[in-house]
Design a protein around this motif. Structure first.
Motif, short mmCIF file in Angstrom:
data_model
loop_
_atom_site.label_atom_id
_atom_site.label_comp_id
_atom_site.label_asym_id
_atom_site.label_seq_id
_atom_site.Cartn_x
_atom_site.Cartn_y
_atom_site.Cartn_z
N GLY A 198 0.84 -1.19 0.00
CA GLY A 198 0.00 0.00 0.00
C GLY A 198 0.88 1.24 0.00
N GLU A 199 0.23 2.39 0.23
CA GLU A 199 0.99 3.64 0.15
C GLU A 199 1.65 3.99 1.49
OE1 GLU A 199 -0.98 7.00 -1.78
OE2 GLU A 199 -0.16 8.28 -0.21
N ALA A 200 0.83 4.25 2.49
CA ALA A 200 1.37 4.70 3.78
C ALA A 200 0.35 4.41 4.87
CB ALA A 200 1.65 6.20 3.73
N PRO A 201 0.82 4.25 6.11
CA PRO A 201 -0.14 4.03 7.20
C PRO A 201 -1.09 5.21 7.35
CG PRO A 201 2.15 3.74 7.93
CD PRO A 201 2.20 4.31 6.56
N GLY A 202 -2.33 4.91 7.75
CA GLY A 202 -3.28 5.97 8.10
C GLY A 202 -3.34 6.08 9.62
N ALA A 203 -4.38 6.76 10.13
CA ALA A 203 -4.47 7.00 11.58
C ALA A 203 -4.56 5.69 12.37
CB ALA A 203 -5.69 7.88 11.86
N ASP A 204 -5.35 4.73 11.89
CA ASP A 204 -5.51 3.46 12.63
C ASP A 204 -4.21 2.68 12.69
OD1 ASP A 204 -8.35 3.62 13.16
OD2 ASP A 204 -8.60 3.38 11.00
N GLU A 205 -3.50 2.66 11.55
CA GLU A 205 -2.25 1.92 11.47
C GLU A 205 -1.19 2.61 12.34
OE1 GLU A 205 -4.04 2.90 8.80
OE2 GLU A 205 -4.87 0.94 8.24
N ASP A 206 -1.22 3.95 12.36
CA ASP A 206 -0.27 4.71 13.16
C ASP A 206 -0.47 4.44 14.65
OD1 ASP A 206 1.72 6.84 13.50
OD2 ASP A 206 0.05 8.03 14.28
N VAL A 212 0.37 -1.62 12.84
CA VAL A 212 0.14 -2.74 11.91
C VAL A 212 -0.48 -2.19 10.61
CG1 VAL A 212 -1.10 -4.94 11.61
CG2 VAL A 212 -0.29 -4.25 13.88
N PRO A 213 0.04 -2.63 9.43
CA PRO A 213 -0.51 -2.09 8.19
C PRO A 213 -1.94 -2.58 7.91
CG PRO A 213 1.19 -3.74 7.71
CD PRO A 213 1.17 -3.55 9.19
N PHE A 214 -2.71 -1.75 7.26
CA PHE A 214 -4.06 -2.10 6.79
C PHE A 214 -4.95 -2.70 7.87
CE2 PHE A 214 -2.13 -1.65 2.55
CZ PHE A 214 -3.12 -0.90 1.92
N VAL A 215 -5.18 -1.94 8.94
CA VAL A 215 -6.12 -2.41 9.97
C VAL A 215 -7.38 -1.55 10.04
CG1 VAL A 215 -4.45 -3.55 11.50
CG2 VAL A 215 -4.89 -1.10 11.77
N ARG A 274 -10.41 0.96 7.85
CA ARG A 274 -11.50 0.63 6.91
C ARG A 274 -10.96 0.02 5.63
NH1 ARG A 274 -14.92 5.00 4.99
NH2 ARG A 274 -16.38 3.40 4.35
N SER A 275 -9.86 0.59 5.11
CA SER A 275 -9.25 0.03 3.89
C SER A 275 -8.80 -1.40 4.14
CB SER A 275 -8.03 0.82 3.46
OG SER A 275 -8.33 2.13 3.23
N GLY A 276 -8.25 -1.63 5.34
CA GLY A 276 -7.76 -2.96 5.69
C GLY A 276 -8.88 -3.98 5.75
N THR A 286 2.64 -4.76 3.33
CA THR A 286 3.51 -3.65 3.72
C THR A 286 3.12 -2.38 2.97
OG1 THR A 286 5.83 -3.06 4.11
CG2 THR A 286 5.36 -4.20 2.04
N ASN A 287 3.88 -1.34 3.18
CA ASN A 287 3.61 -0.04 2.56
C ASN A 287 4.89 0.55 1.98
OD1 ASN A 287 0.77 0.76 3.03
ND2 ASN A 287 1.31 0.49 5.19
N ILE A 288 4.74 1.51 1.10
CA ILE A 288 5.91 2.24 0.59
C ILE A 288 6.58 2.96 1.76
CG2 ILE A 288 6.64 4.17 -0.90
CD1 ILE A 288 5.74 1.85 -2.61
N PHE A 314 -6.51 -1.08 -7.92
CA PHE A 314 -6.97 0.10 -7.18
C PHE A 314 -6.73 -0.07 -5.68
CE2 PHE A 314 -9.96 0.25 -10.90
CZ PHE A 314 -9.39 1.37 -11.46
N HIS A 315 -6.50 1.04 -5.01
CA HIS A 315 -6.34 1.03 -3.56
C HIS A 315 -7.72 0.82 -2.92
CE1 HIS A 315 -5.40 2.34 0.48
NE2 HIS A 315 -4.12 2.28 0.16
N PRO A 316 -7.80 -0.01 -1.85
CA PRO A 316 -9.10 -0.22 -1.21
C PRO A 316 -9.79 1.09 -0.78
CG PRO A 316 -7.46 -1.68 -0.26
CD PRO A 316 -6.74 -0.82 -1.24
N1 URA Z 1 -3.67 2.71 3.40
C1 URA Z 1 -2.46 2.24 3.02
O1 URA Z 1 -2.01 2.49 1.89
N2 URA Z 1 -1.77 1.51 3.90
C2 URA Z 1 -2.22 1.20 5.10
O2 URA Z 1 -1.52 0.51 5.84
C3 URA Z 1 -3.48 1.68 5.47
C4 URA Z 1 -4.20 2.44 4.61
#
Ligand code: URA
Length: 259
Positions: A112-120, A124-127, A129-131, A151-153, A230-232
């Motif tokens: 994915g691209e980068a952690p969002g608020a939940d992941e931060d 843990v990556p993608f936990v 809504r997208s996750g 993982t993420n970039i 596409f990104h979730p």
């Molecule tokens: N979006 C991302 O690209 N990565 C995440 O870990 C969460 C949301």
């Protein structure tokens, strides 16, 4: 904002305006003020100097990241090294380092691209809504998240989910590349245009990139098939595109079964 506001009111005002993170302790002036006659002040050369210094700092941070990566023999080593890395300012505003997680022997590696608020918050990556949507998508092709490596970039959340800068991506890319080399997946599924552009080093829009097999060449010269989709988070906003995402997932499943 009025001059008579106290600190609490000022913070309240920022939160209402959508500011949920700070980038530094010191305020800085983006554009130098004009003097009384409207002429440009001499300090105009200062931003240019700062830009050069920033570019130099980025180059040396990239070298440092690559050097660190060459020493990491396992994902655990690499994780510790990323957590201790000081060459990317995003680390200062993030709560947690969000390193890749899942199976170290995964056939499928997702980026994915980068952690969002939940992941931060969780590390843990993608936990978020997208996750959740990602889990459902994987489930639909009979794959559990635990079998994959996700993982993420970037391992740190950009403040307020802003778009990462080219410099931030360049500095963090060696960490992603080393994760790929250590996992040695059969297939990479890259989610969203920014992640695809960063990994494949191109500027094609996701609408052109998605749905076809491309190659990622590791720093050791091994080629790994990559499919961009596409990104979730985008699918949550544009459910009409889910049909295309579904056909991408079927391609991934088919390729995994072939290998
Ligand atoms: N979006 C991302 O690209 N990565 C995440 O870990 C969460 C949301």
């Amino acid at each position: 904002m009025s001059e008579n506001m106290n600190l609490e009111q000022i913070l309240d005002w920022y939160i209402t305006a959508g500011v949920d993170a700070v980038c530094g302790d010191e305020p800085w002036k983006k554009t130098p003020a004009l003097d009384i006659e409207g002429k440009k002040p001499k300090e105009l050369s200062v931003p240019r100097l700062a830009t050069t210094q920033l570019a130099q700092a980025t180059v040396s941070a990239c070298q440092n990241a690559r050097q660190i990566c060459s020493q990491a023999e396992t994902l655990d080593d690499l994780k510790k090294m990323v957590e201790g890395f000081e060459g990317c300012a995003l680390r200062l505003t993030a709560n947690k380092t969000v390193f890749g997680c899942g199976s170290a022997q995964a056939d499928l590696l997702l980026i994915g691209e980068a952690p969002g608020a939940d992941e931060d918050r969780s590390g843990v990556p993608f936990v978020g809504r997208s996750g959740h949507l990602l889990d459902k998508m994987l489930h639909a092709i009979h794959i559990n998240r635990e079998e994959c490596f996700v993982t993420n970039i970037l391992p740190w959340r950009p403040p307020g989910n802003r778009t990462p800068t080219d410099a931030e991506i360049a500095v963090c890319l060696p960490f992603l590349k080393r994760q790929i080399e250590l996992v040695r997946p059969k297939i990479i599924l890259v989610l969203g245009g920014s992640a695809a552009n960063a990994l494949l080093d191109n500027i094609e829009p996701i609408s052109k990139l998605r749905g076809k097999w491309l190659d990622y060449t590791t720093t050791k010269g091994e080629k790994i098939p990559v499919l961009a989709s596409f990104h979730p988070a985008y699918l949550l906003r544009n459910s009409a595109q889910k049909a295309k995402a579904w056909s991408d997932l079927l391609r991934v499943k088919q390729k995994l079964c072939e290998n």
